[in-house]
Write a protein that holds these residues in place. Structure first.
Motif, PDB file in Angstrom:
ATOM      1  N   PRO A 125      46.842  36.695 -37.544  1.00 26.00           N
ATOM      2  CA  PRO A 125      47.595  36.062 -36.458  1.00 26.00           C
ATOM      3  C   PRO A 125      49.041  35.751 -36.849  1.00 26.00           C
ATOM      4  O   PRO A 125      49.935  35.806 -36.006  1.00 26.00           O
ATOM      5  CB  PRO A 125      46.837  34.767 -36.170  1.00 26.00           C
ATOM      6  N   MET A 126      49.285  35.451 -38.121  1.00 21.85           N
ATOM      7  CA  MET A 126      50.652  35.185 -38.567  1.00 21.85           C
ATOM      8  C   MET A 126      51.508  36.441 -38.453  1.00 21.85           C
ATOM      9  O   MET A 126      52.666  36.375 -38.067  1.00 21.85           O
ATOM     10  CB  MET A 126      50.678  34.676 -40.012  1.00 21.85           C
ATOM     11  N   LEU A 127      50.930  37.590 -38.777  1.00 22.32           N
ATOM     12  CA  LEU A 127      51.641  38.847 -38.607  1.00 22.32           C
ATOM     13  C   LEU A 127      51.999  39.045 -37.132  1.00 22.32           C
ATOM     14  O   LEU A 127      53.111  39.449 -36.800  1.00 22.32           O
ATOM     15  CB  LEU A 127      50.810  40.028 -39.120  1.00 22.32           C
ATOM     16  N   GLY A 128      51.056  38.734 -36.255  1.00 17.99           N
ATOM     17  CA  GLY A 128      51.322  38.830 -34.816  1.00 17.99           C
ATOM     18  C   GLY A 128      52.475  37.941 -34.388  1.00 17.99           C
ATOM     19  O   GLY A 128      53.328  38.344 -33.589  1.00 17.99           O
ATOM     20  N   GLU A 129      52.524  36.725 -34.926  1.00 16.12           N
ATOM     21  CA  GLU A 129      53.624  35.808 -34.600  1.00 16.12           C
ATOM     22  C   GLU A 129      54.949  36.325 -35.146  1.00 16.12           C
ATOM     23  O   GLU A 129      55.981  36.230 -34.487  1.00 16.12           O
ATOM     24  CB  GLU A 129      53.344  34.403 -35.134  1.00 16.12           C
ATOM     25  N   LEU A 130      54.929  36.866 -36.342  1.00 16.24           N
ATOM     26  CA  LEU A 130      56.144  37.420 -36.936  1.00 16.24           C
ATOM     27  C   LEU A 130      56.664  38.594 -36.101  1.00 16.24           C
ATOM     28  O   LEU A 130      57.868  38.720 -35.868  1.00 16.24           O
ATOM     29  CB  LEU A 130      55.901  37.845 -38.383  1.00 16.24           C
ATOM     30  N   VAL A 131      55.772  39.439 -35.635  1.00 12.57           N
ATOM     31  CA  VAL A 131      56.168  40.580 -34.806  1.00 12.57           C
ATOM     32  C   VAL A 131      56.782  40.081 -33.497  1.00 12.57           C
ATOM     33  O   VAL A 131      57.836  40.586 -33.060  1.00 12.57           O
ATOM     34  CB  VAL A 131      54.976  41.532 -34.552  1.00 12.57           C
ATOM     35  N   LYS A 132      56.180  39.089 -32.858  1.00 13.27           N
ATOM     36  CA  LYS A 132      56.750  38.529 -31.624  1.00 13.27           C
ATOM     37  C   LYS A 132      58.131  37.948 -31.895  1.00 13.27           C
ATOM     38  O   LYS A 132      59.064  38.124 -31.113  1.00 13.27           O
ATOM     39  CB  LYS A 132      55.836  37.438 -31.041  1.00 13.27           C
ATOM     40  N   TYR A 133      58.250  37.231 -32.998  1.00 12.89           N
ATOM     41  CA  TYR A 133      59.521  36.618 -33.377  1.00 12.89           C
ATOM     42  C   TYR A 133      60.578  37.704 -33.600  1.00 12.89           C
ATOM     43  O   TYR A 133      61.689  37.621 -33.080  1.00 12.89           O
ATOM     44  CB  TYR A 133      59.305  35.789 -34.644  1.00 12.89           C
ATOM     45  N   LYS A 134      60.212  38.729 -34.370  1.00 13.74           N
ATOM     46  CA  LYS A 134      61.132  39.841 -34.628  1.00 13.74           C
ATOM     47  C   LYS A 134      61.569  40.477 -33.322  1.00 13.74           C
ATOM     48  O   LYS A 134      62.765  40.738 -33.123  1.00 13.74           O
ATOM     49  CB  LYS A 134      60.462  40.889 -35.526  1.00 13.74           C
ATOM     50  N   ASN A 135      60.648  40.693 -32.413  1.00 14.76           N
ATOM     51  CA  ASN A 135      60.971  41.329 -31.138  1.00 14.76           C
ATOM     52  C   ASN A 135      61.920  40.485 -30.294  1.00 14.76           C
ATOM     53  O   ASN A 135      62.753  41.035 -29.566  1.00 14.76           O
ATOM     54  CB  ASN A 135      59.705  41.675 -30.364  1.00 14.76           C
ATOM     55  N   ARG A 136      61.806  39.164 -30.402  1.00 12.53           N
ATOM     56  CA  ARG A 136      62.743  38.296 -29.667  1.00 12.53           C
ATOM     57  C   ARG A 136      64.130  38.318 -30.293  1.00 12.53           C
ATOM     58  O   ARG A 136      65.127  38.175 -29.604  1.00 12.53           O
ATOM     59  CB  ARG A 136      62.229  36.861 -29.621  1.00 12.53           C
ATOM     60  N   MET A 137      64.192  38.480 -31.611  1.00 11.53           N
ATOM     61  CA  MET A 137      65.472  38.468 -32.322  1.00 11.53           C
ATOM     62  C   MET A 137      66.166  39.830 -32.303  1.00 11.53           C
ATOM     63  O   MET A 137      67.389  39.909 -32.388  1.00 11.53           O
ATOM     64  CB  MET A 137      65.282  38.035 -33.780  1.00 11.53           C
ATOM     65  N   LEU A 138      65.410  40.903 -32.184  1.00 13.24           N
ATOM     66  CA  LEU A 138      65.951  42.255 -32.295  1.00 13.24           C
ATOM     67  C   LEU A 138      67.152  42.532 -31.376  1.00 13.24           C
ATOM     68  O   LEU A 138      68.128  43.134 -31.835  1.00 13.24           O
ATOM     69  CB  LEU A 138      64.844  43.285 -32.046  1.00 13.24           C
ATOM     70  N   PRO A 139      67.122  42.119 -30.112  1.00 13.25           N
ATOM     71  CA  PRO A 139      68.282  42.414 -29.259  1.00 13.25           C
ATOM     72  C   PRO A 139      69.596  41.821 -29.784  1.00 13.25           C
ATOM     73  O   PRO A 139      70.673  42.314 -29.449  1.00 13.25           O
ATOM     74  CB  PRO A 139      67.910  41.781 -27.911  1.00 13.25           C
ATOM     75  N   PHE A 140      69.515  40.805 -30.608  1.00 14.78           N
ATOM     76  CA  PHE A 140      70.714  40.139 -31.111  1.00 14.78           C
ATOM     77  C   PHE A 140      71.196  40.705 -32.445  1.00 14.78           C
ATOM     78  O   PHE A 140      72.274  40.373 -32.909  1.00 14.78           O
ATOM     79  CB  PHE A 140      70.447  38.636 -31.276  1.00 14.78           C
ATOM     80  N   MET A 141      70.372  41.524 -33.072  1.00 17.35           N
ATOM     81  CA  MET A 141      70.694  42.009 -34.417  1.00 17.35           C
ATOM     82  C   MET A 141      71.752  43.111 -34.369  1.00 17.35           C
ATOM     83  O   MET A 141      71.850  43.849 -33.403  1.00 17.35           O
ATOM     84  CB  MET A 141      69.424  42.544 -35.110  1.00 17.35           C
ATOM     85  N   PRO A 142      72.544  43.229 -35.460  1.00 15.45           N
ATOM     86  CA  PRO A 142      73.531  44.305 -35.515  1.00 15.45           C
ATOM     87  C   PRO A 142      72.848  45.654 -35.683  1.00 15.45           C
ATOM     88  O   PRO A 142      71.766  45.747 -36.254  1.00 15.45           O
ATOM     89  CB  PRO A 142      74.370  43.948 -36.754  1.00 15.45           C
ATOM     90  N   GLY A 143      73.495  46.688 -35.169  1.00 17.19           N
ATOM     91  CA  GLY A 143      72.965  48.044 -35.267  1.00 17.19           C
ATOM     92  C   GLY A 143      72.863  48.675 -33.898  1.00 17.19           C
ATOM     93  O   GLY A 143      72.756  47.981 -32.891  1.00 17.19           O
ATOM     94  N   ARG A 144      72.879  49.988 -33.884  1.00 20.03           N
ATOM     95  CA  ARG A 144      72.806  50.712 -32.609  1.00 20.03           C
ATOM     96  C   ARG A 144      71.384  51.104 -32.261  1.00 20.03           C
ATOM     97  O   ARG A 144      70.974  51.022 -31.122  1.00 20.03           O
ATOM     98  CB  ARG A 144      73.676  51.962 -32.660  1.00 20.03           C
ATOM     99  N   ARG A 145      70.659  51.582 -33.265  1.00 23.15           N
ATOM    100  CA  ARG A 145      69.290  52.047 -33.035  1.00 23.15           C
ATOM    101  C   ARG A 145      68.304  50.931 -33.371  1.00 23.15           C
ATOM    102  O   ARG A 145      68.606  50.023 -34.143  1.00 23.15           O
ATOM    103  CB  ARG A 145      68.994  53.273 -33.908  1.00 23.15           C
ATOM    104  N   THR A 146      67.118  51.033 -32.820  1.00 24.63           N
ATOM    105  CA  THR A 146      66.083  50.034 -33.087  1.00 24.63           C
ATOM    106  C   THR A 146      65.775  49.943 -34.581  1.00 24.63           C
ATOM    107  O   THR A 146      65.632  48.853 -35.125  1.00 24.63           O
ATOM    108  CB  THR A 146      64.795  50.359 -32.290  1.00 24.63           C
ATOM    109  N   ALA A 147      65.708  51.095 -35.245  1.00 22.90           N
ATOM    110  CA  ALA A 147      65.414  51.090 -36.684  1.00 22.90           C
ATOM    111  C   ALA A 147      66.497  50.341 -37.461  1.00 22.90           C
ATOM    112  O   ALA A 147      66.198  49.605 -38.409  1.00 22.90           O
ATOM    113  CB  ALA A 147      65.284  52.516 -37.206  1.00 22.90           C
TER     114      ALA A 147
END
Length: 191
Positions: A125-147
């Protein structure tokens, strides 16, 4: 006195919020059920009306901590200028206020060593929470591609987590601020 149908849900949420703060302050093993219930203004005996076990409360409390922190960082990112959201997140995360208030902070900063030693039932479940957290932060991160954004997320957040963990160990405020400022400057120059 009779309570409305929403009362149990409100009490449940209050217990989870109090548990979330306590687990970030005292750790997984330090957050006693009796203390969490006392914080919520309830008796220990009422615990099982809301949870099947301490582990259930713990999971909900950690999930609440992830949600609270991601809401806070999303807000910081949304208030920033376009293209600078990740910088606002770094500045908010590596602030003295965040460092000095574990009860309101990111759960991995407070709990990473304990969660690393947790059993598999808790890690999934902690991995699931980390993935949700990452997905919420991703739009704000630097970079052009998702990777690119994912690489930036893991680099930025791993650095910030470690920095706050080290800063919290230091006894002097000036020492904590120096560690936080060094990491802040490094990250802001690196992407």
């Amino acid at each position: 006195m009779r309570y409305g149908p929403e009362h149990k849900g409100e009490v449940h949420q209050k217990i989870v919020k109090d548990g979330s703060r306590r687990v970030r302050t005292e750790g997984i093993t330090g957050a006693a059920v009796s203390a969490v219930m006392r914080d919520a203004g309830l008796t220990h005996g009422g615990f099982y009306k809301h949870f099947g076990s301490k582990d259930e409360l713990l999971m909900e409390s950690v999930c609440e901590a992830f949600r609270e922190m991601s809401d806070s960082l999303v807000e910081a990112g949304e208030r920033s200028q376009p293209g600078t959201a990740w910088k606002a997140i770094v500045k908010a995360y590596l602030s003295v206020e965040h460092c000095d208030h574990a009860e309101d902070g990111y759960p991995l900063t407070a709990l990473a060593p304990e969660l690393a030693r947790a059993d598999k039932a808790m890690k999934a479940p902690m991995l699931g929470e980390l993935v949700k957290y990452k997905n919420r932060m991703l739009p704000f991160m630097p970079g052009r591609r998702t990777a690119d954004k994912e690489r930036a997320f893991f680099s930025i957040f791993s650095t910030m987590i470690g920095t706050v963990e080290i800063a919290r160990m230091l006894p002097e405020p000036a020492m904590r601020e120096k560690v936080l400022a060094s990491a802040r400057e490094f990250l802001l120059r690196s992407f």
